[in-house]
Design a protein around this motif. Structure first.
Motif, mmCIF file in Angstrom:
data_model
loop_
_atom_site.group_PDB
_atom_site.id
_atom_site.type_symbol
_atom_site.label_atom_id
_atom_site.label_comp_id
_atom_site.label_asym_id
_atom_site.label_seq_id
_atom_site.Cartn_x
_atom_site.Cartn_y
_atom_site.Cartn_z
ATOM 1 N N GLU A 95 -7.316 2.514 -11.897
ATOM 2 C CA GLU A 95 -6.748 2.693 -10.558
ATOM 3 C C GLU A 95 -7.833 2.673 -9.488
ATOM 4 O OE1 GLU A 95 -3.501 5.396 -10.038
ATOM 5 O OE2 GLU A 95 -2.857 5.109 -12.113
ATOM 6 N N LEU A 96 -9.005 3.202 -9.810
ATOM 7 C CA LEU A 96 -10.128 3.141 -8.880
ATOM 8 C C LEU A 96 -10.550 1.685 -8.654
ATOM 9 C CD1 LEU A 96 -12.189 4.690 -7.165
ATOM 10 C CD2 LEU A 96 -13.643 4.803 -9.208
ATOM 11 N N ARG A 139 -7.481 -5.563 -1.129
ATOM 12 C CA ARG A 139 -7.694 -5.475 0.310
ATOM 13 C C ARG A 139 -6.699 -6.395 1.018
ATOM 14 N NH1 ARG A 139 -9.897 -1.462 -0.707
ATOM 15 N NH2 ARG A 139 -12.107 -1.083 -0.918
ATOM 16 N N GLY A 199 -2.927 -0.174 -5.084
ATOM 17 C CA GLY A 199 -4.285 -0.172 -4.567
ATOM 18 C C GLY A 199 -4.685 1.077 -3.803
ATOM 19 N N THR A 200 -3.924 2.152 -3.933
ATOM 20 C CA THR A 200 -4.325 3.387 -3.267
ATOM 21 C C THR A 200 -5.407 4.084 -4.084
ATOM 22 O OG1 THR A 200 -2.532 4.624 -4.317
ATOM 23 C CG2 THR A 200 -2.104 3.740 -2.120
ATOM 24 N N THR A 201 -6.272 4.790 -3.410
ATOM 25 C CA THR A 201 -7.364 5.500 -4.081
ATOM 26 C C THR A 201 -6.787 6.631 -4.922
ATOM 27 O OG1 THR A 201 -8.782 4.988 -2.205
ATOM 28 C CG2 THR A 201 -9.541 6.707 -3.680
ATOM 29 N N PRO A 202 -7.209 6.733 -6.183
ATOM 30 C CA PRO A 202 -6.643 7.767 -7.056
ATOM 31 C C PRO A 202 -7.074 9.187 -6.701
ATOM 32 C CG PRO A 202 -8.331 6.518 -8.224
ATOM 33 C CD PRO A 202 -8.134 5.858 -6.895
ATOM 34 N N LYS A 254 0.836 -1.203 0.000
ATOM 35 C CA LYS A 254 0.000 0.000 0.000
ATOM 36 C C LYS A 254 0.875 1.260 0.000
ATOM 37 C CE LYS A 254 -4.119 0.194 0.455
ATOM 38 N NZ LYS A 254 -5.218 0.287 -0.494
ATOM 39 N N SER A 278 -8.078 -0.023 -6.454
ATOM 40 C CA SER A 278 -8.214 0.404 -5.053
ATOM 41 C C SER A 278 -9.435 -0.229 -4.396
ATOM 42 C CB SER A 278 -8.284 1.927 -4.962
ATOM 43 O OG SER A 278 -9.525 2.425 -5.401
ATOM 44 N N GLN A 279 -10.470 -0.498 -5.166
ATOM 45 C CA GLN A 279 -11.679 -1.111 -4.621
ATOM 46 C C GLN A 279 -11.533 -2.624 -4.470
ATOM 47 O OE1 GLN A 279 -14.368 0.285 -7.635
ATOM 48 N NE2 GLN A 279 -14.874 2.153 -6.506
#
Length: 157
Positions: A127-128, A135, A97-100, A92, A131-132
């Motif tokens: 990228e969204l 986990r 997987g970080t939120t754009p 992370k 990120s979703q």
């Protein structure tokens, strides 16, 4: 002489996230275009790993060779060890997987870096989705693909 360098596009192709189509989370064409434009614009070349054998040879080194690290990071949701927690945290922090962030700002930033509007939107959506999907309970195999280039400097006395 030895050099350890990444090859960003190679790294990006080295993902396997269970439950996601790779083409949906890592649009390689868009990323390659961004990396090439960034190298031209800033001089920072994240794809230098595969170029190093050429550079070493052009500099006059002998017996130039290149290897690829065989390290694969495997996030296993059935392994509850501290090492797995640390691996997830490290991935992370690396940006996986970080939120754009805010869509319009992100898309504009990518367009300023050389993508078309359509390409930038596709990259944002990829990228969204990543990120979703990614986990701590995900299965992820990721091969960072570090290039290890080496050669011999011959000194004549």
């Amino acid at each position: 002489m030895i050099c350890f360098e990444p090859h960003w596009i190679g790294n990006m192709s080295g993902y396997c996230l269970d439950g996601a189509d790779q083409s949906g989370i890592v649009p390689l064409g868009n990323l390659q275009k961004l990396f090439e434009e960034d190298a031209r614009r800033t001089g920072k070349d994240g794809n230098i790993g595969m170029k190093l054998p050429i550079y070493f040879s052009q500099l006059g080194l002998h017996d130039v060779q290149c290897r690829v690290s065989d390290k694969v990071n495997f996030l296993n949701p059935h392994d509850h060890s501290p090492a797995q927690h640390d691996l997830y945290k490290s991935l992370k922090e690396e940006g996986i997987g970080t939120t754009p962030g805010e869509r319009e700002k992100f898309v504009r930033f990518l367009m300023d870096r050389g993508l078309s509007s359509e390409e930038a939107v596709r990259q944002y959506e990829a990228e969204l989705l990543l990120s979703q999907t990614f986990r701590s309970g995900s299965y992820l195999a990721y091969a960072p693909n570090m290039k290890i280039t080496f050669g011999t400097v011959k000194i004549n006395f």
